[in-house]
Design a protein around this motif. Structure first.
Motif, short mmCIF file in Angstrom:
data_model
loop_
_atom_site.label_atom_id
_atom_site.label_comp_id
_atom_site.label_asym_id
_atom_site.label_seq_id
_atom_site.Cartn_x
_atom_site.Cartn_y
_atom_site.Cartn_z
N PRO A 1 -1.53 83.51 -30.60
CA PRO A 1 -2.48 83.13 -29.54
C PRO A 1 -1.91 83.46 -28.16
O PRO A 1 -0.72 83.29 -27.91
CB PRO A 1 -2.66 81.62 -29.76
CG PRO A 1 -2.34 81.41 -31.20
CD PRO A 1 -1.26 82.40 -31.53
N HIS A 2 -2.77 83.94 -27.27
CA HIS A 2 -2.46 84.28 -25.89
C HIS A 2 -1.60 85.53 -25.75
O HIS A 2 -1.25 85.91 -24.62
CB HIS A 2 -1.77 83.12 -25.16
CG HIS A 2 -2.44 81.79 -25.33
ND1 HIS A 2 -3.75 81.57 -24.97
CD2 HIS A 2 -1.99 80.61 -25.85
CE1 HIS A 2 -4.09 80.31 -25.25
NE2 HIS A 2 -3.04 79.72 -25.80
N ARG A 3 -1.23 86.19 -26.86
CA ARG A 3 -0.38 87.39 -26.73
C ARG A 3 -1.13 88.52 -26.03
O ARG A 3 -0.57 89.22 -25.18
CB ARG A 3 0.08 87.84 -28.11
CG ARG A 3 1.06 89.01 -28.09
CD ARG A 3 1.22 89.62 -29.47
NE ARG A 3 -0.03 90.19 -29.94
CZ ARG A 3 -0.45 91.41 -29.65
NH1 ARG A 3 0.28 92.20 -28.89
NH2 ARG A 3 -1.60 91.87 -30.12
N VAL A 4 -2.40 88.72 -26.37
CA VAL A 4 -3.18 89.79 -25.77
C VAL A 4 -3.33 89.56 -24.27
O VAL A 4 -3.22 90.50 -23.47
CB VAL A 4 -4.55 89.89 -26.47
CG1 VAL A 4 -5.41 90.94 -25.78
CG2 VAL A 4 -4.37 90.24 -27.94
N ALA A 5 -3.58 88.33 -23.87
CA ALA A 5 -3.72 88.04 -22.44
C ALA A 5 -2.40 88.30 -21.71
O ALA A 5 -2.40 88.83 -20.58
CB ALA A 5 -4.16 86.59 -22.25
N ALA B 1 -1.95 92.13 -21.30
CA ALA B 1 -2.79 92.67 -20.23
C ALA B 1 -2.23 92.33 -18.86
O ALA B 1 -2.22 93.16 -17.95
CB ALA B 1 -4.23 92.15 -20.39
N GLU B 2 -1.77 91.11 -18.68
CA GLU B 2 -1.23 90.69 -17.39
C GLU B 2 0.05 91.45 -17.05
O GLU B 2 0.25 91.89 -15.91
CB GLU B 2 -0.96 89.19 -17.41
CG GLU B 2 -0.45 88.61 -16.11
CD GLU B 2 -1.50 88.60 -15.01
OE1 GLU B 2 -1.10 88.57 -13.82
OE2 GLU B 2 -2.70 88.62 -15.34
N LEU B 3 0.91 91.63 -18.02
CA LEU B 3 2.19 92.29 -17.76
C LEU B 3 2.02 93.78 -17.54
O LEU B 3 2.69 94.37 -16.68
CB LEU B 3 3.15 92.03 -18.92
CG LEU B 3 3.62 90.58 -19.07
CD1 LEU B 3 4.48 90.41 -20.31
CD2 LEU B 3 4.41 90.14 -17.84
N THR B 4 1.15 94.45 -18.31
CA THR B 4 0.94 95.88 -18.10
C THR B 4 0.30 96.15 -16.74
O THR B 4 0.49 97.22 -16.16
CB THR B 4 0.06 96.46 -19.21
OG1 THR B 4 -1.13 95.67 -19.34
CG2 THR B 4 0.80 96.46 -20.54
N PHE C 1 3.11 81.08 -26.70
CA PHE C 1 3.12 81.57 -25.32
C PHE C 1 2.31 80.62 -24.43
O PHE C 1 1.34 80.00 -24.89
CB PHE C 1 2.51 82.97 -25.24
CG PHE C 1 3.28 84.00 -26.01
CD1 PHE C 1 4.36 84.65 -25.44
CD2 PHE C 1 2.93 84.33 -27.32
CE1 PHE C 1 5.08 85.59 -26.15
CE2 PHE C 1 3.63 85.26 -28.03
CZ PHE C 1 4.72 85.90 -27.44
N PRO C 2 2.69 80.51 -23.17
CA PRO C 2 1.88 79.70 -22.26
C PRO C 2 0.44 80.20 -22.20
O PRO C 2 0.16 81.40 -22.31
CB PRO C 2 2.60 79.87 -20.91
CG PRO C 2 4.01 80.22 -21.28
CD PRO C 2 3.91 81.04 -22.53
#
Length: 919
Positions: free
Chosen positions: A196-200, A203-206, A168-169
Motif C-alpha cells: 500500500p502507498h508504494r505507487v504514490a 510517483a512523488e519521488l520520480t 510506507f507513510p
C-alpha cells in the motif's frame, strides 16, 4: 568516472599520459651523433671478415612496439580501469535511501545494507545531505529530517527486517516536506512485492528526481494458512520452483525436528505469481504435534506458518447409552466402536447431551438418540458452527414421530430396511464408489464390507445432493446437510456391527476422521468468554528472519487489531486469550512490484571487475619479452646477464592479490556461519559419517545454545585455506595418505593461531587402546605437526564445564582416555581457587578414540544413524556425547572464560586484601 562502452576508468585524467607515447617513440628512434670518419690503411686487412655478433645500428620496430605497449599497459593499469562498471548518477542534491524492511527483505538483508551503506558513504564524501526511510511502519509520523549522510550509518546498521509487510507513510508529500533544495536522488532497496502507498511514493519521488531501484535477485515465497472445513496451506512464489513444505514439531522424545514433508500441488499463474495448494495430508496424531510449517530453504517470517487451534486435534463428544457392564458384551455397544476409532486422533468426551454441550466440543456424535430433551440447545450449537454426527439404530427406526425428528439432514421413513436378514429375500449390499469430489474421495471400500439393514430416506429432489456415501443400489448410506454455520451428518446404519460390518473395518475409522477433520474448532464456555475478551496477549513472536523471540515490551492486543494481520506493534507469532491460542502469520498472497520511470538494478549486481591486475601482468610480460629481445640483439655474452635479470624481475613481481571472492566458496561460508569442518580421508563412508556427525552436533548447538553453525564443510588439506576455521574434526584411518608439506605448513599455522583439531582414532571399542600413542596411523599423520606435550583431561579442566558439567567424554564408545595439552609445570590449585589455573589459551589438539562423529551422526530426517548401547543406557550415552560436543565447541570459542568466572570471587578477595595492605 569515464565510461567508454563496457569499459570504465576510475582515474580518467591519468589517460592523458598516453600523449607522450609518440614522443617516446621519437626519442627511442633518435640516432646518436654521426661519428667522425678517419681512414686507416690497416682496415684493408679486415676486409672479408664476418662479425659473429653484429650490433644493430637502430632499435628494431618490434622491440619499440613492445616497449610502447608495456608503457601503455602501465598507464592504463594505474588509471583504475573497470570492466562493465555500474555508473552512479552524479548529483549534487540530497539523497534519500528507502529501505523496504518487511519479511520479504530478510533473505538478502546484508546485501541491501551494504548497498545502502555504500550510497550513504559516497554522499558523505560529496558533502550531500541524506535521509533514511526504513519502511517498517515504526517511524514517528512527520517529515523526514535530512542530515549528514555519515550520521545515518548507525541507524542503517542497526535496522533489521520485521515480521510483517513493508509499510510506507500514507502521505509522501508531507513526509518529504523538509527536502533541501536540489534534485532529490533516491535509492530504493525493494523487496519485490507491491505494498500500500508504494505507487504514490514512486510517483512523488520520480517527480522530484532520479530513482534507482535495487531489486532482489531471489524470488519471494510465502506460505499462508486457509482455515476452513479442511485446513490447508497455500504456497505463493514468484518463480516456478516447487520447494517442499516441512512440518516441524517435537518428536516422541520432545526434540523439535522435521516430522513430515508436504508436496505442493499444481499451480496457477496470475501476474507473474504462482500459487500452489498444499494439503495438510497428515495423520491426525502427527498433525497435532506440528508446531509450524516452513518452506524448505527459506529463512524469513513469511515462509513460516505457526500452527494453532485451527490445525490441532478436535474434541469429540459421544452421546449414547452406556456400555454394557459385562466385559463379554462390550463389543455389542456402539460407543465402544466409536471410542476405539476416535481416541487415537481426537479428545473424546462421553456423557449426557447436556454434559457434552457444557464441555464445548468441536463434534458431537449422537448414537441412536431420538426425542433428546436438550434438542434446542443442540440446534443452537449446530447453528453456531458445530458438527453433529448421528447414527441410526433400533430406537430411531421404531420411533413413531421419526418424520418430525429435528436435526436430521433428510426426512426418514419409519421402520428399517432389512436387506440381509433371515426374513428378507435380498442379499446384503456393498458400498458404491465414493464421489471423486466428495469428502470421502480417495477412500476405497473393501469388497467384504456389506450392509444388512438401514434407515431409508424419504424421496426428495435434493436427496442426491445431500448423499455423500451410498450403497451399491444407490440408496443413501451417509447424508449431510448444512444448518446455519454448522452441519448435520447421518449414518443410516448403526455404529456397531448389528446392521453391518462397516464399523469393524478400517474404512469406518477413515470416514470418521474425514468428517471430524471438517469440524470448526469451537470454544469451551470459558474459552468462549476468552474469544470475546477485548485483548490477546503475545506468547511467542517472530522476527523478520523467522526466529522465535520473547515478546518483551509488547502490550496485549485488541481483538479488532488481531483480525487485521501482523503490523507495527503486532508482530507475527502466537497470541493467547485464556486457554485459546491463535497464530498470527506473516505470509500473504501478494502481487509483484512494478517500477515505471525508475532505473532498476539487482541487489547482487557486480560493481565492475577491476582490470588493474591483468594490465600489470601484461606490462610485466611485455617487459620480460623486451629484456629477452634486447639480450638477443646484445650478443651472446650479454644473454646470460639478461636472462638472469629476467628471472630476478619475475621474482620481484608481487604475488597476485587474492580477493575474498576468489576463495573457496564453502570455506568463506564456513567463516561467515561458524561452520564446523572435517578432514576428508578418501573413504566415502567415513567422510559421510563425519558430515552426518557434525550435522547432528550443529543441530544440537542451534537448539541448545546461542551458537548457530551452518552446514559442515569438507576440508581438503592440500588445497583449502584453514585460517578461517574454528574447529577441525580429523578421523584417523590406516589408509589415509599423508598431507603435502604445504598442507602441514598450513596446519601448523592454524594450530598456532588459535585453531583446534579433534583427532579421533575411532578405536575406543578395542580392548587395551587408551591413548594416542597406540595408533600408528595417528603417529604418522601427526609427526610433522607442532603438537605440545599431552596429558589426560584432568577433572578440573575448563573443558569439563564450559556448558555442561562432565566427568567423561563418551562417543559411540566410552572409557577411552581423552588427551589434551598438558598444564604447565607447577600449575597447582591456589588458595581460595577451587581449580588449578591451567593453560590460558585453547589446547590446539584433542585426541581420543571414542568415535564421536558416529554418536553425533543423524540422517536427513534427523534420526540417529548408528546404534549406541542398548535401551535407555545407550540413549543416555548419546546424550553425553552431544554434551561433550557442545562443551568442546564452547571451549574453542570462549577459551578459559568459564574458569575465569569461577575465580572471580577469589580474585575480588585478593584485590580487597591488597588495597587494605596498601593503605
Amino acid at each position: 568516472m569515464l565510461v567508454l562502452g563496457p569499459l570504465g576508468f576510475a582515474v580518467p585524467w591519468l589517460l592523458s599520459a598516453l600523449i607522450v607515447l609518440p614522443v617516446l617513440w621519437l626519442i627511442l628512434r633518435a640516432m646518436p651523433p654521426s661519428p667522425r670518419r678517419i681512414s686507416f690503411p690497416g682496415v684493408e686487412l679486415l676486409k672479408g671478415l664476418a662479425d659473429k655478433s653484429p650490433i644493430a645500428l637502430r632499435t628494431p620496430w618490434w622491440l619499440l612496439l613492445l616497449r610502447m605497449l608495456a608503457i601503455a599497459a602501465l598507464i592504463l593499469a594505474f588509471s583504475g580501469p573497470l570492466w562493465r562498471p555500474v555508473v552512479q548518477s552524479q548529483s549534487t542534491g540530497p539523497l534519500l535511501v528507502v529501505l523496504n524492511a518487511g519479511w520479504a527483505a530478510a533473505p538478502e538483508w546484508a546485501s541491501r545494507q551494504t548497498r545502502a551503506e555504500r550510497a550513504l558513504t559516497k554522499a558523505a564524501a560529496d558533502g550531500r545531505p541524506a535521509a533514511l526511510l526504513i519502511a517498517d511502519g515504526r517511524a514517528a509520523p512527520g517529515p523526514l529530517e535530512f542530515a549528514a549522510a555519515d550520521t545515518l550509518l548507525a541507524s542503517l546498521r542497526a535496522a533489521e527486517p520485521v515480521s510483517w509487510r513493508s509499510v510506507f507513510p500514507a502521505d509522501p508529500a508531507q513526509t518529504l516536506a523538509n527536502v533541501p533544495d536540489g534534485s532529490l536522488q533516491t535509492l530504493w532497496l525493494d523487496d519485490g512485492l507491491d505494498h500500500p502507498h508504494r505507487v504514490a511514493w514512486l510517483a512523488e519521488l520520480t517527480a522530484r528526481g532520479p530513482v534507482t531501484v535495487v531489486a532482489p535477485s531471489k524470488a519471494a515465497r510465502s506460505l499462508t494458512l486457509h482455515a476452513g472445513d479442511t485446513p490447508s496451506l497455500t504456497l505463493t512464489s514468484a518463480d516456478q520452483e516447487v520447494p517442499a513444505i516441512l512440518a516441524i514439531g517435537p518428536d516422541p522424545q520432545g526434540i523439535e525436528r522435521e516430522l513430515a514433508r508436504l508436496s505442493p500441488g499444481d499451480g496457477t499463474i496470475s501476474g507473474g505469481v504462482t500459487t500452489r495448494p498444499v494439503a495438510i495430508d497428515l495423520p491426525p496424531e502427527l498433525r497435532n504435534r506440528v508446531t509450524r510449517f516452513q518452506i524448505e530453504g527459506e529463512t524469513h517470517a513469511g515462509a513460516i506458518v505457526l500452527a494453532d487451534d485451527r490445525v490441532k486435534r478436535r474434541k469429540v463428544g459421544l452421546v449414547g447409552d452406556a456400555d454394557r457392564q459385562l466385559e463379554g458384551q462390550q463389543l455389542l455397544s456402539p460407543m465402544h466402536y466409536l471410542r476405539r476409532a476416535l481416541a487415537p486422533t481426537s479428545d473424546v468426551v462421553e456423557g449426557g447431551l447436556g454434559d457434552v454441550l457444557d464441555s464445548a466440543p468441536d463434534v458431537i456424535i449422537a448414537v441412536d438418540q431420538v426425542n433428546m430433551p436438550e434438542i434446542g440447545e443442540l440446534a443452537e450449537w449446530v447453528n453456531a458452527g458445530g458438527l453433529l454426527i448421528r447414527f441410526a439404530g433400533p430406537h430411531m427406526a421404531a420411533d413413531e414421530d421419526l418424520l418430525e425428528e429435528p436435526l436430521l439432514p433428510v426426512a426418514l421413513r419409519q421402520g428399517g430396511r432389512d436387506i440381509g436378514g433371515a426374513l428378507s429375500w435380498g442379499d446384503p449390499r456393498g458400498l458404491a464408489p465414493f464421489p471423486a469430489d466428495g469428502i470421502f474421495a480417495g477412500l476405497t471400500a473393501p469388497q467384504d464390507v456389506s450392509i444388512r439393514a438401514q434407515l431409508m430416506a424419504q424421496p426428495a429432489p435434493d436427496l442426491a445432493a445431500k448423499t455423500i456415501a451410498s450403497l451399491s443400489d444407490n440408496t443413501p448410506l451417509v447424508t449431510r446437510d448444512r444448518l446455519g454455520e454448522g452441519q448435520v451428518v447421518l449414518f443410516h446404519i448403526t455404529a456397531n456391527a448389528e446392521w453391518s460390518n462397516l464399523p469393524i473395518s478400517g474404512l469406518f475409522v477413515d470416514m470418521l476422521n474425514r468428517l471430524v477433520a471438517t469440524a470448526r474448532v469451537t470454544a469451551t464456555e470459558e474459552q468462549a468468554e476468552d474469544r470475546e475478551q477485548p485483548f490477546w496477549t503475545p506468547e511467542i513472536v517472530l522476527d523478520g528472519f523467522g526466529r522465535e523471540q520473547v515478546p518483551d515490551g509488547l502490550s496485549p492486543v485488541p481483538v479488532e487489531d488481531l483480525a487485521q494481520g501482523p503490523g507495527p506493534d503486532l508482530p507475527a507469532g502466537i497470541y493467547a486469550a485464556g486457554e485459546r491460542r491463535q497464530a498470527l502469520n506473516a505470509g500473504v498472497e501478494y502481487r509483484l512490484s512494478r517500477w515505471p520511470g525508475a532505473t532498476v538494478e539487482l541487489v547482487d549486481a557486480p560493481q565492475g571487475r577491476e582490470l588493474k591486475g591483468p594490465l600489470l601482468a601484461i606490462a610485466a610480460m611485455l617487459m620480460a619479452l623486451d629484456a629477452l629481445g634486447s639480450s638477443i640483439l646484445a650478443g651472446r655474452k650479454r644473454r646470460v646477464g639478461a636472462i638472469t635479470g629476467l628471472a630476478l624481475l619475475a621474482l620481484m613481481l608481487p604475488a597476485p592479490k587474492v580477493d575474498a571472492q576468489d576463495l573457496n566458496a564453502e570455506i568463506t561460508r564456513a567463516a561467515n556461519e561458524v561452520a564446523l569442518a572435517y578432514v576428508t580421508t578418501g573413504d566415502e563412508e567415513i567422510d559421510e559419517t563425519s558430515r552426518q556427525g557434525l550435522e547432528g552436533l550443529s543441530y544440537i548447538l542451534r537448539e541448545r545454545t546461542s551458537v548457530e553453525p551452518g552446514k559442515p564443510v569438507a576440508i581438503d588439506l592440500d588445497h583449502d585455506d584453514l585460517s578461517v576455521l574454528t574447529l577441525l574434526y580429523w578421523p584417523i584411518t590406516d589408509q589415509q595418505p599423508l598431507p603435502s608439506p604445504q598442507a602441514y605448513l598450513r596446519l601448523n599455522h592454524y594450530l598456532r593461531s588459535g585453531g583446534m583439531i579433534l583427532f579421533d582414532t575411532r578405536d575406543g571399542d578395542l580392548a587395551g587402546v587408551g591413548g594416542p600413542n597406540m595408533s600408528q596411523a595417528l603417529r604418522d599423520l601427526a609427526a610433522p605437526l607442532d603438537v605440545p606435550a599431552l596429558a589426560p583431561v584432568p577433572q578440573d579442566h575448563v573443558l569439563t564445564r564450559t556448558f555442561y558439567l562432565l566427568q567423561d567424554f563418551p562417543g559411540r564408545w566410552q572409557g577411552d582416555t581423552v588427551w589434551i595439552e598438558a598444564p604447565p609445570v607447577g600449575a597447582e590449585a591456589a588458595e581460595g581457587m577451587p581449580f588449578r589455573q591451567l593453560n590460558d589459551g585453547v589446547s590446539p589438539v584433542v585426541i581420543g578414540g571414542n568415535s564421536w562423529a558416529e554418536a553425533w551422526a543423524v540422517d536427513d530426517n534427523g534420526y540417529p544413524v548408528y546404534p549406541i548401547g542398548a535401551g535407555w543406557e545407550g540413549e543416555r550415552q548419546r546424550e553425553m556425547a552431544y554434551r561433550f560436543g557442545i562443551n568442546l565447541v564452547m571451549y574453542v570459542l570462549t577459551g578459559n572464560y568459564k574458569s575465569d568466572q569461577v575465580h572471580v570471587p577469589a580474585l575480588l578477595d585478593r584485590l580487597r586484601t591488597e588495597e587494605e595492605v596498601g593503605r
